[in-house]
Design a protein around this motif. Structure first.
Motif, PDB file in Angstrom:
ATOM      1  N   ILE A  53       0.785  -1.416   0.081  1.00 48.92           N
ATOM      2  CA  ILE A  53      -0.251   0.079  -0.010  1.00 48.92           C
ATOM      3  C   ILE A  53       0.942   1.247   0.093  1.00 48.92           C
ATOM      4  CG2 ILE A  53      -1.838   1.176   1.208  1.00 48.92           C
ATOM      5  CD1 ILE A  53      -2.533  -1.407   2.324  1.00 48.92           C
ATOM      6  N   LEU A  54       0.822   2.218  -1.066  1.00 44.39           N
ATOM      7  CA  LEU A  54       1.638   3.239  -1.225  1.00 44.39           C
ATOM      8  C   LEU A  54       0.895   4.549  -0.577  1.00 44.39           C
ATOM      9  CD1 LEU A  54       3.049   2.563  -4.759  1.00 44.39           C
ATOM     10  CD2 LEU A  54       4.220   2.057  -2.442  1.00 44.39           C
ATOM     11  N   PRO A  55       1.674   5.465  -0.182  1.00 43.58           N
ATOM     12  CA  PRO A  55       0.982   6.784   0.258  1.00 43.58           C
ATOM     13  C   PRO A  55       0.323   7.257  -0.897  1.00 43.58           C
ATOM     14  CG  PRO A  55       3.367   6.428   1.031  1.00 43.58           C
ATOM     15  CD  PRO A  55       3.224   5.409   0.098  1.00 43.58           C
ATOM     16  N   LYS A  56      -0.535   8.303  -0.490  1.00 40.96           N
ATOM     17  CA  LYS A  56      -1.479   9.143  -1.207  1.00 40.96           C
ATOM     18  C   LYS A  56      -2.444   8.274  -2.066  1.00 40.96           C
ATOM     19  CE  LYS A  56       1.830  12.834  -1.695  1.00 40.96           C
ATOM     20  NZ  LYS A  56       2.496  13.584  -2.641  1.00 40.96           N
ATOM     21  N   THR A  57      -2.557   7.022  -1.723  1.00 37.59           N
ATOM     22  CA  THR A  57      -3.696   6.185  -2.386  1.00 37.59           C
ATOM     23  C   THR A  57      -4.962   6.100  -1.511  1.00 37.59           C
ATOM     24  OG1 THR A  57      -2.898   4.142  -1.528  1.00 37.59           O
ATOM     25  CG2 THR A  57      -1.699   4.772  -3.501  1.00 37.59           C
ATOM     26  N   PRO A  58      -5.976   5.714  -2.138  1.00 30.43           N
ATOM     27  CA  PRO A  58      -7.131   5.422  -1.100  1.00 30.43           C
ATOM     28  C   PRO A  58      -6.947   4.474  -0.062  1.00 30.43           C
ATOM     29  CG  PRO A  58      -7.877   5.548  -3.415  1.00 30.43           C
ATOM     30  CD  PRO A  58      -6.492   5.389  -3.546  1.00 30.43           C
ATOM     31  N   GLU A  59      -6.247   3.385  -0.417  1.00 26.33           N
ATOM     32  CA  GLU A  59      -5.977   2.198   0.489  1.00 26.33           C
ATOM     33  C   GLU A  59      -4.822   2.750   1.590  1.00 26.33           C
ATOM     34  OE1 GLU A  59      -5.546   1.938  -2.891  1.00 26.33           O
ATOM     35  OE2 GLU A  59      -6.886   0.654  -3.306  1.00 26.33           O
ATOM     36  N   TRP A  60      -4.193   3.624   1.320  1.00 23.45           N
ATOM     37  CA  TRP A  60      -3.382   4.229   2.249  1.00 23.45           C
ATOM     38  C   TRP A  60      -4.091   5.110   3.261  1.00 23.45           C
ATOM     39  CZ3 TRP A  60       1.937   4.181   3.734  1.00 23.45           C
ATOM     40  CH2 TRP A  60       2.377   5.284   4.825  1.00 23.45           C
ATOM     41  N   THR A  61      -4.871   6.138   2.573  1.00 25.34           N
ATOM     42  CA  THR A  61      -5.696   6.939   3.411  1.00 25.34           C
ATOM     43  C   THR A  61      -6.493   6.214   4.470  1.00 25.34           C
ATOM     44  OG1 THR A  61      -5.923   8.530   1.646  1.00 25.34           O
ATOM     45  CG2 THR A  61      -7.498   8.724   3.305  1.00 25.34           C
ATOM     46  N   ALA A  62      -7.463   4.920   4.039  1.00 17.47           N
ATOM     47  CA  ALA A  62      -8.074   4.217   4.799  1.00 17.47           C
ATOM     48  C   ALA A  62      -7.276   3.582   5.882  1.00 17.47           C
ATOM     49  CB  ALA A  62      -8.502   3.048   3.991  1.00 17.47           C
ATOM     50  N   ALA A  63      -5.909   3.014   5.461  1.00 20.15           N
ATOM     51  CA  ALA A  63      -5.197   2.393   6.654  1.00 20.15           C
ATOM     52  C   ALA A  63      -4.768   3.248   7.679  1.00 20.15           C
ATOM     53  CB  ALA A  63      -3.927   1.656   5.737  1.00 20.15           C
ATOM     54  N   VAL A  64      -4.309   4.397   7.274  1.00 28.04           N
ATOM     55  CA  VAL A  64      -3.944   5.588   8.041  1.00 28.04           C
ATOM     56  C   VAL A  64      -5.074   6.241   9.037  1.00 28.04           C
ATOM     57  CG1 VAL A  64      -3.045   8.106   8.355  1.00 28.04           C
ATOM     58  CG2 VAL A  64      -2.039   6.306   6.835  1.00 28.04           C
ATOM     59  N   ALA A  65      -6.286   6.375   8.489  1.00 29.67           N
ATOM     60  CA  ALA A  65      -7.270   6.602   9.151  1.00 29.67           C
ATOM     61  C   ALA A  65      -7.979   5.642  10.329  1.00 29.67           C
ATOM     62  CB  ALA A  65      -8.731   6.898   8.228  1.00 29.67           C
ATOM     63  N   GLU A  66      -7.689   4.313   9.889  1.00 28.58           N
ATOM     64  CA  GLU A  66      -8.151   3.390  11.125  1.00 28.58           C
ATOM     65  C   GLU A  66      -6.954   3.413  12.046  1.00 28.58           C
ATOM     66  OE1 GLU A  66      -7.809  -1.533  11.213  1.00 28.58           O
ATOM     67  OE2 GLU A  66      -8.560  -0.502   9.216  1.00 28.58           O
ATOM     68  N   LEU A  67      -5.739   3.511  11.717  1.00 33.34           N
ATOM     69  CA  LEU A  67      -4.539   3.724  12.878  1.00 33.34           C
ATOM     70  C   LEU A  67      -4.966   4.963  13.516  1.00 33.34           C
ATOM     71  CD1 LEU A  67      -1.546   2.347  11.003  1.00 33.34           C
ATOM     72  CD2 LEU A  67      -2.652   1.205  13.032  1.00 33.34           C
ATOM     73  N   ARG A  68      -5.179   6.124  13.176  1.00 31.83           N
ATOM     74  CA  ARG A  68      -5.194   7.323  13.627  1.00 31.83           C
ATOM     75  C   ARG A  68      -6.329   7.534  14.986  1.00 31.83           C
ATOM     76  NH1 ARG A  68      -2.933  12.218   9.983  1.00 31.83           N
ATOM     77  NH2 ARG A  68      -0.719  11.460  10.009  1.00 31.83           N
TER      78      ARG A  68
END
Length: 158
Positions: A53-68
């Protein structure tokens, strides 16, 4: 805090040292001395990238949101900063990304706050290109160079 600077290479050591001190004060005010949230956030970013999963992708955004949502920040390396804003520890945690000097300033400040010895270093890997790493007093190996940009996702980092 963001500081917009375009500097000459010989100015880098003093500016890096000053921003490390500002970041160190932020860490102490936050009651975070002896903790390493930036290093841990970089490791979380590396774990997400290890899944493809790379930064600035929808998958990254979702993974980061879950952790945050769990109170766990994520940080990654972002090469180009067109405004050349140098960030402190607090700003890096808020933004979730930074370039080499931003990452080094924050990691060195965390290490110093934890009672370790560390210093930022700027060097020239190629003509016209500067990179910032840090030197850390490892209790086993002595002084070693570390590059948080590599952990943050920089390709070809030292």
């Amino acid at each position: 805090m963001r500081i917009r600077l375009r500097i000459r290479p010989e100015q880098a050591p003093g500016i890096l040292a000053g921003l490390v001190q500002v970041s160190l004060a932020q860490i102490k005010l936050a009651g975070a001395a002896g903790t390493y949230p930036v290093k841990e956030a970089l490791q979380r970013g590396a774990q997400i990238r290890a899944q493809g999963i790379l930064p600035k992708t929808p998958e990254w955004t979702a993974a980061v949101a879950e952790l945050r949502a769990q109170g766990l920040p994520v940080i990654y390396y972002e090469r180009l900063d067109p405004e050349e804003e140098w960030k402190t520890w607090e700003q890096l945690l808020l933004d979730g990304y930074g370039d080499c000097e931003d990452l080094v300033i924050a990691v060195v400040a965390e290490l110093l706050a934890g009672g370790h010895k560390a210093i930022p270093l700027a060097y020239r890997p190629a003509p016209g290109l500067w990179h910032v790493i840090y030197r850390y007093a490892d209790p086993v190996f002595g002084w070693v160079n570390r590059d948080p940009s590599k952990l943050g996702g920089m390709a070809g980092a030292a």
